[in-house]
Design a protein around this motif. Sequence first.
Motif, PDB file in Angstrom:
ATOM      1  N   ARG A 198      -6.171  14.288  -4.578  1.00 46.51           N
ATOM      2  CA  ARG A 198      -5.334  15.720  -4.353  1.00 46.51           C
ATOM      3  C   ARG A 198      -4.761  15.641  -3.174  1.00 46.51           C
ATOM      4  O   ARG A 198      -3.801  16.168  -2.993  1.00 46.51           O
ATOM      5  CB  ARG A 198      -6.658  16.656  -4.353  1.00 46.51           C
ATOM      6  N   GLU A 199      -5.444  15.216  -2.135  1.00 44.73           N
ATOM      7  CA  GLU A 199      -4.861  15.237  -0.707  1.00 44.73           C
ATOM      8  C   GLU A 199      -3.647  14.141  -0.297  1.00 44.73           C
ATOM      9  O   GLU A 199      -3.049  14.493   0.479  1.00 44.73           O
ATOM     10  CB  GLU A 199      -6.020  15.008   0.484  1.00 44.73           C
ATOM     11  N   LEU A 200      -3.341  13.407  -1.199  1.00 44.92           N
ATOM     12  CA  LEU A 200      -2.575  12.165  -1.024  1.00 44.92           C
ATOM     13  C   LEU A 200      -1.364  12.577  -0.637  1.00 44.92           C
ATOM     14  O   LEU A 200      -0.702  11.921   0.326  1.00 44.92           O
ATOM     15  CB  LEU A 200      -2.643  11.328  -2.226  1.00 44.92           C
ATOM     16  N   GLU A 251       0.860  -1.134  -0.051  1.00 48.90           N
ATOM     17  CA  GLU A 251       0.116   0.101   0.067  1.00 48.90           C
ATOM     18  C   GLU A 251       0.799   1.338  -0.079  1.00 48.90           C
ATOM     19  O   GLU A 251       0.504   2.195  -0.783  1.00 48.90           O
ATOM     20  CB  GLU A 251      -0.867  -0.085   1.106  1.00 48.90           C
ATOM     21  N   ASP A 252       2.110   1.217   0.898  1.00 42.99           N
ATOM     22  CA  ASP A 252       2.889   2.363   0.822  1.00 42.99           C
ATOM     23  C   ASP A 252       3.387   2.670  -0.520  1.00 42.99           C
ATOM     24  O   ASP A 252       3.649   3.937  -0.743  1.00 42.99           O
ATOM     25  CB  ASP A 252       3.989   1.929   1.832  1.00 42.99           C
ATOM     26  N   GLU A 253       3.815   1.504  -1.138  1.00 44.28           N
ATOM     27  CA  GLU A 253       4.241   1.682  -2.571  1.00 44.28           C
ATOM     28  C   GLU A 253       3.443   2.253  -3.483  1.00 44.28           C
ATOM     29  O   GLU A 253       3.625   3.284  -4.502  1.00 44.28           O
ATOM     30  CB  GLU A 253       4.893   0.381  -3.066  1.00 44.28           C
ATOM     31  N   LEU A 254       2.147   1.878  -3.494  1.00 42.60           N
ATOM     32  CA  LEU A 254       1.173   2.432  -4.457  1.00 42.60           C
ATOM     33  C   LEU A 254       0.869   3.761  -3.982  1.00 42.60           C
ATOM     34  O   LEU A 254       0.843   4.738  -4.885  1.00 42.60           O
ATOM     35  CB  LEU A 254      -0.154   1.708  -4.227  1.00 42.60           C
ATOM     36  N   PHE A 312      -4.601   4.141   5.849  1.00 39.40           N
ATOM     37  CA  PHE A 312      -5.094   4.716   4.462  1.00 39.40           C
ATOM     38  C   PHE A 312      -6.508   4.650   4.343  1.00 39.40           C
ATOM     39  O   PHE A 312      -7.197   5.583   4.183  1.00 39.40           O
ATOM     40  CB  PHE A 312      -4.329   4.223   3.005  1.00 39.40           C
ATOM     41  N   SER A 313      -7.068   3.372   4.697  1.00 40.94           N
ATOM     42  CA  SER A 313      -8.663   3.329   4.561  1.00 40.94           C
ATOM     43  C   SER A 313      -9.364   4.053   5.599  1.00 40.94           C
ATOM     44  O   SER A 313     -10.299   4.820   5.323  1.00 40.94           O
ATOM     45  CB  SER A 313      -8.840   1.727   4.934  1.00 40.94           C
ATOM     46  N   ALA A 326      -1.672   7.039 -12.353  1.00 39.39           N
ATOM     47  CA  ALA A 326      -3.219   6.837 -12.056  1.00 39.39           C
ATOM     48  C   ALA A 326      -3.693   5.308 -11.941  1.00 39.39           C
ATOM     49  O   ALA A 326      -4.500   4.884 -11.148  1.00 39.39           O
ATOM     50  CB  ALA A 326      -3.929   7.206 -13.325  1.00 39.39           C
ATOM     51  N   ASP A 327      -2.864   4.374 -12.599  1.00 44.31           N
ATOM     52  CA  ASP A 327      -3.123   2.998 -12.319  1.00 44.31           C
ATOM     53  C   ASP A 327      -2.777   2.424 -10.675  1.00 44.31           C
ATOM     54  O   ASP A 327      -3.615   1.898 -10.218  1.00 44.31           O
ATOM     55  CB  ASP A 327      -2.277   2.156 -13.242  1.00 44.31           C
ATOM     56  N   ALA A 328      -1.642   2.955 -10.227  1.00 44.24           N
ATOM     57  CA  ALA A 328      -1.495   3.022  -8.834  1.00 44.24           C
ATOM     58  C   ALA A 328      -2.628   3.309  -8.000  1.00 44.24           C
ATOM     59  O   ALA A 328      -2.963   2.834  -6.960  1.00 44.24           O
ATOM     60  CB  ALA A 328      -0.125   3.602  -8.343  1.00 44.24           C
TER      61      ALA A 328
END
Lengths: 83, 205
Positions: free
Chosen positions: B61-63, B8-11, B72-73, B20-22
Amino acid sequence: MSLMPTCQSVQERATDYLEGQLGLRARLGIRLHLLLCRACHAFVDGLRHLPGFAKRALGLPSETPPGSHAALEAALRRIRAGD
Amino acid sequence: MPSPPDAEDELIARAVAGDADAFEALVKPHLGLFHHGILRILGDPMDAEDALQEALIAIHRELPRFEGRSRFSSWGYRVCLNAALMVRRSRVRVREREQREEPAIGPFDSRGHHLEAPGAVPWHVEAEAHGLAERREIRELFLQALETLPDGVRAVFVLKDLEDWDSEAIARHLGISPAAVRQRLHRARTTLQARLRDHCRGGRP
Ligand SMILES: [Zn+2]
Protein backbone atom coordinates in the motif's frame (compact mmCIF):
# COMPACT_ATOMS: atom_id res chain seq x y z
CA MET A 1 23.95 9.97 53.21
CA SER A 2 27.55 9.19 52.44
CA LEU A 3 28.93 9.40 48.94
CA MET A 4 29.43 5.65 48.76
CA PRO A 5 26.22 3.83 47.77
CA THR A 6 25.36 0.26 48.84
CA CYS A 7 25.55 -2.72 46.48
CA GLN A 8 21.76 -2.77 46.32
CA SER A 9 21.57 0.87 45.36
CA VAL A 10 24.27 0.42 42.72
CA GLN A 11 22.52 -2.56 41.17
CA GLU A 12 19.10 -0.90 41.26
CA ARG A 13 20.44 2.08 39.35
CA ALA A 14 22.85 0.21 37.06
CA THR A 15 20.79 0.75 33.90
CA ASP A 16 20.27 4.46 34.61
CA TYR A 17 24.01 4.66 35.19
CA LEU A 18 24.86 2.93 31.91
CA GLU A 19 22.31 5.02 30.02
CA GLY A 20 23.83 8.24 31.33
CA GLN A 21 20.73 9.22 33.30
CA LEU A 22 22.38 9.98 36.66
CA GLY A 23 23.72 13.26 38.01
CA LEU A 24 27.37 13.84 38.74
CA ARG A 25 27.25 12.97 42.45
CA ALA A 26 25.41 9.70 41.91
CA ARG A 27 27.70 8.80 39.03
CA LEU A 28 30.84 9.40 41.06
CA GLY A 29 29.47 7.38 43.97
CA ILE A 30 28.79 4.41 41.72
CA ARG A 31 32.16 4.71 40.02
CA LEU A 32 33.87 4.68 43.41
CA HIS A 33 31.83 1.67 44.52
CA LEU A 34 32.73 -0.20 41.32
CA LEU A 35 36.41 0.34 42.00
CA LEU A 36 36.08 -1.33 45.37
CA CYS A 37 33.43 -4.02 44.88
CA ARG A 38 34.10 -6.96 42.58
CA ALA A 39 30.53 -8.27 42.71
CA CYS A 40 29.00 -5.01 41.52
CA HIS A 41 31.80 -4.49 39.04
CA ALA A 42 31.05 -7.86 37.44
CA PHE A 43 27.31 -7.12 37.58
CA VAL A 44 27.56 -3.75 35.82
CA ASP A 45 30.15 -5.02 33.38
CA GLY A 46 27.86 -7.89 32.43
CA LEU A 47 24.94 -5.51 31.88
CA ARG A 48 27.13 -3.28 29.73
CA HIS A 49 28.05 -6.19 27.47
CA LEU A 50 24.55 -7.62 27.27
CA PRO A 51 23.19 -5.61 24.30
CA GLY A 52 26.15 -6.43 22.05
CA PHE A 53 26.07 -10.05 23.10
CA ALA A 54 22.32 -10.21 22.48
CA LYS A 55 22.70 -8.69 19.02
CA ARG A 56 25.09 -11.44 18.01
CA ALA A 57 23.21 -14.25 19.71
CA LEU A 58 19.89 -13.15 18.21
CA GLY A 59 21.19 -12.22 14.77
CA LEU A 60 19.43 -13.05 11.54
CA PRO A 61 19.05 -16.84 11.17
CA SER A 62 20.40 -18.28 7.92
CA GLU A 63 17.22 -20.01 6.83
CA THR A 64 13.95 -18.21 6.08
CA PRO A 65 11.29 -19.64 8.42
CA PRO A 66 8.43 -21.47 6.64
CA GLY A 67 5.77 -19.27 8.29
CA SER A 68 7.06 -16.29 6.37
CA HIS A 69 6.32 -17.94 3.01
CA ALA A 70 2.78 -18.69 4.15
CA ALA A 71 2.39 -15.04 5.12
CA LEU A 72 3.63 -13.94 1.68
CA GLU A 73 1.24 -16.31 -0.10
CA ALA A 74 -1.68 -14.97 1.93
CA ALA A 75 -0.67 -11.36 1.31
CA LEU A 76 -0.31 -11.98 -2.44
CA ARG A 77 -3.79 -13.53 -2.58
CA ARG A 78 -5.20 -10.40 -0.96
CA ILE A 79 -3.19 -8.10 -3.23
CA ARG A 80 -4.32 -9.96 -6.37
CA ALA A 81 -7.91 -9.82 -5.12
CA GLY A 82 -7.51 -6.05 -4.87
CA ASP A 83 -7.34 -5.75 -1.07
CA MET B 1 20.15 -12.97 -2.56
CA PRO B 2 18.87 -9.40 -2.67
CA SER B 3 18.52 -7.98 -6.16
CA PRO B 4 21.03 -5.39 -7.35
CA PRO B 5 19.72 -1.83 -6.80
CA ASP B 6 18.75 -1.19 -10.43
CA ALA B 7 16.77 -4.40 -10.66
CA GLU B 8 15.13 -3.51 -7.36
CA ASP B 9 14.12 -0.06 -8.66
CA GLU B 10 12.54 -1.69 -11.64
CA LEU B 11 10.66 -4.19 -9.49
CA ILE B 12 9.38 -1.34 -7.33
CA ALA B 13 8.17 0.57 -10.38
CA ARG B 14 6.39 -2.50 -11.74
CA ALA B 15 4.89 -3.37 -8.34
CA VAL B 16 3.56 0.19 -7.96
CA ALA B 17 2.02 -0.16 -11.43
CA GLY B 18 0.08 -3.18 -10.14
CA ASP B 19 2.31 -6.13 -11.04
CA ALA B 20 1.88 -8.60 -8.16
CA ASP B 21 4.63 -10.90 -9.48
CA ALA B 22 7.06 -7.99 -9.33
CA PHE B 23 5.98 -7.32 -5.75
CA GLU B 24 6.60 -10.96 -4.88
CA ALA B 25 10.07 -10.84 -6.44
CA LEU B 26 10.77 -7.59 -4.63
CA VAL B 27 9.96 -8.75 -1.10
CA LYS B 28 10.95 -12.42 -1.29
CA PRO B 29 14.69 -11.86 -0.72
CA HIS B 30 13.89 -9.89 2.45
CA LEU B 31 11.24 -12.18 3.94
CA GLY B 32 13.67 -13.72 6.44
CA LEU B 33 14.76 -10.30 7.68
CA PHE B 34 11.19 -9.00 7.94
CA HIS B 35 9.98 -12.09 9.77
CA HIS B 36 12.96 -11.99 12.10
CA GLY B 37 12.27 -8.39 13.20
CA ILE B 38 8.60 -9.10 13.80
CA LEU B 39 9.17 -12.35 15.68
CA ARG B 40 11.60 -10.71 18.09
CA ILE B 41 8.94 -8.22 19.13
CA LEU B 42 5.99 -10.59 19.27
CA GLY B 43 7.65 -13.82 20.42
CA ASP B 44 4.80 -15.98 19.17
CA PRO B 45 5.29 -17.52 15.68
CA MET B 46 1.56 -17.51 14.83
CA ASP B 47 1.26 -13.83 15.77
CA ALA B 48 4.41 -13.16 13.78
CA GLU B 49 2.95 -14.81 10.67
CA ASP B 50 -0.21 -12.70 10.95
CA ALA B 51 1.78 -9.52 11.54
CA LEU B 52 4.04 -10.27 8.57
CA GLN B 53 1.02 -10.68 6.34
CA GLU B 54 -0.33 -7.31 7.47
CA ALA B 55 3.11 -5.76 7.08
CA LEU B 56 3.39 -7.00 3.48
CA ILE B 57 -0.01 -5.53 2.70
CA ALA B 58 1.12 -2.25 4.26
CA ILE B 59 4.37 -2.30 2.25
CA HIS B 60 2.37 -2.84 -0.91
CA ARG B 61 0.00 0.00 0.00
CA GLU B 62 2.77 2.42 0.97
CA LEU B 63 5.12 1.52 -1.88
CA PRO B 64 4.11 4.51 -4.07
CA ARG B 65 5.34 6.74 -1.23
CA PHE B 66 8.71 4.98 -0.94
CA GLU B 67 11.16 7.60 -2.15
CA GLY B 68 14.31 5.54 -2.32
CA ARG B 69 16.10 7.71 0.21
CA SER B 70 16.86 4.63 2.30
CA ARG B 71 17.31 1.10 1.05
CA PHE B 72 14.11 -0.76 0.32
CA SER B 73 15.03 -3.44 2.87
CA SER B 74 15.46 -0.95 5.75
CA TRP B 75 12.31 0.94 4.80
CA GLY B 76 10.35 -2.32 4.60
CA TYR B 77 11.87 -3.47 7.87
CA ARG B 78 10.51 -0.36 9.64
CA VAL B 79 7.07 -0.97 8.20
CA CYS B 80 7.31 -4.50 9.62
CA LEU B 81 8.30 -3.31 13.09
CA ASN B 82 5.36 -0.91 13.09
CA ALA B 83 3.03 -3.71 12.06
CA ALA B 84 4.40 -5.86 14.89
CA LEU B 85 3.86 -3.05 17.39
CA MET B 86 0.27 -2.64 16.16
CA VAL B 87 -0.44 -6.34 16.67
CA ARG B 88 1.19 -6.13 20.08
CA ARG B 89 -0.94 -3.16 21.11
CA SER B 90 -4.13 -4.94 20.12
CA ARG B 91 -3.39 -8.08 22.10
CA VAL B 92 -1.53 -6.56 25.02
CA ARG B 93 -4.40 -4.67 26.66
CA VAL B 94 -5.50 -7.93 28.18
CA ARG B 95 -2.15 -9.16 29.42
CA GLU B 96 -0.36 -5.97 30.24
CA ARG B 97 -1.68 -5.29 33.74
CA GLU B 98 1.95 -5.62 34.48
CA GLN B 99 2.73 -7.70 37.53
CA ARG B 100 5.37 -5.60 39.28
CA GLU B 101 8.26 -7.97 39.72
CA GLU B 102 11.61 -6.86 40.98
CA PRO B 103 14.65 -6.80 38.70
CA ALA B 104 16.98 -9.80 39.05
CA ILE B 105 19.60 -8.30 41.36
CA GLY B 106 21.16 -9.28 44.66
CA PRO B 107 20.92 -11.10 47.00
CA PHE B 108 21.84 -8.45 49.58
CA ASP B 109 22.19 -8.43 53.36
CA SER B 110 20.20 -6.05 55.58
CA ARG B 111 22.69 -3.24 54.96
CA GLY B 112 22.42 -3.61 51.20
CA HIS B 113 25.72 -5.42 50.72
CA HIS B 114 26.04 -8.10 48.09
CA LEU B 115 25.96 -11.55 49.70
CA GLU B 116 27.23 -13.84 46.98
CA ALA B 117 30.93 -14.37 46.61
CA PRO B 118 31.81 -12.62 43.38
CA GLY B 119 32.57 -14.89 40.46
CA ALA B 120 36.18 -14.69 39.34
CA VAL B 121 35.20 -14.25 35.71
CA PRO B 122 32.14 -12.31 34.47
CA TRP B 123 29.67 -14.39 32.44
CA HIS B 124 30.27 -12.54 29.20
CA VAL B 125 34.00 -13.22 29.30
CA GLU B 126 33.36 -16.94 29.74
CA ALA B 127 30.72 -16.92 27.05
CA GLU B 128 32.94 -15.11 24.57
CA ALA B 129 35.83 -17.40 25.37
CA HIS B 130 33.73 -20.41 24.49
CA GLY B 131 32.31 -18.78 21.39
CA LEU B 132 28.86 -19.14 22.94
CA ALA B 133 27.55 -15.94 21.36
CA GLU B 134 27.67 -17.58 17.96
CA ARG B 135 26.13 -20.86 19.02
CA ARG B 136 22.67 -22.18 18.46
CA GLU B 137 22.21 -23.15 22.12
CA ILE B 138 22.72 -19.62 23.36
CA ARG B 139 20.26 -18.40 20.77
CA GLU B 140 17.71 -20.88 22.10
CA LEU B 141 18.43 -19.90 25.69
CA PHE B 142 18.07 -16.24 24.82
CA LEU B 143 14.81 -16.77 22.96
CA GLN B 144 13.38 -18.77 25.86
CA ALA B 145 14.43 -16.10 28.35
CA LEU B 146 12.92 -13.38 26.15
CA GLU B 147 9.73 -15.40 25.96
CA THR B 148 9.34 -15.40 29.75
CA LEU B 149 9.57 -11.59 29.95
CA PRO B 150 6.25 -9.75 30.08
CA ASP B 151 5.34 -8.38 26.61
CA GLY B 152 5.97 -4.76 27.47
CA VAL B 153 9.35 -5.54 28.98
CA ARG B 154 10.44 -7.63 26.01
CA ALA B 155 9.29 -4.98 23.53
CA VAL B 156 11.42 -2.35 25.28
CA PHE B 157 14.49 -4.60 25.28
CA VAL B 158 14.09 -5.51 21.61
CA LEU B 159 13.54 -1.94 20.45
CA LYS B 160 16.30 -0.45 22.61
CA ASP B 161 19.05 -3.04 22.67
CA LEU B 162 18.47 -4.97 19.45
CA GLU B 163 16.99 -2.27 17.17
CA ASP B 164 18.83 0.71 18.73
CA TRP B 165 15.78 2.96 18.97
CA ASP B 166 16.12 5.85 21.41
CA SER B 167 14.11 5.90 24.63
CA GLU B 168 11.83 8.76 23.54
CA ALA B 169 10.77 6.96 20.36
CA ILE B 170 10.10 3.79 22.35
CA ALA B 171 8.12 5.72 24.95
CA ARG B 172 5.97 7.26 22.19
CA HIS B 173 5.35 3.96 20.42
CA LEU B 174 4.45 2.08 23.58
CA GLY B 175 2.57 4.95 25.19
CA ILE B 176 4.67 4.97 28.38
CA SER B 177 7.08 7.45 29.97
CA PRO B 178 10.84 7.44 29.26
CA ALA B 179 11.35 6.58 32.94
CA ALA B 180 9.14 3.53 32.51
CA VAL B 181 11.17 2.60 29.44
CA ARG B 182 14.35 2.56 31.53
CA GLN B 183 12.62 0.64 34.31
CA ARG B 184 11.54 -2.06 31.91
CA LEU B 185 14.95 -2.07 30.26
CA HIS B 186 16.55 -2.64 33.66
CA ARG B 187 14.16 -5.46 34.38
CA ALA B 188 14.85 -7.08 31.00
CA ARG B 189 18.62 -6.75 31.15
CA THR B 190 18.96 -7.99 34.73
CA THR B 191 16.70 -10.97 34.03
CA LEU B 192 18.59 -11.91 30.88
CA GLN B 193 21.92 -11.44 32.63
CA ALA B 194 20.85 -13.71 35.50
CA ARG B 195 19.87 -16.41 32.99
CA LEU B 196 23.12 -16.16 31.08
CA ARG B 197 25.17 -16.13 34.25
CA ASP B 198 23.51 -19.30 35.51
CA HIS B 199 24.02 -20.91 32.15
CA CYS B 200 27.69 -20.01 31.93
CA ARG B 201 28.39 -21.04 35.53
CA GLY B 202 26.39 -24.25 35.54
CA GLY B 203 26.96 -24.82 31.86
CA ARG B 204 29.52 -26.82 30.13
CA PRO B 205 31.91 -25.12 27.71
ZN1 LIG C 1 28.84 -3.77 45.53
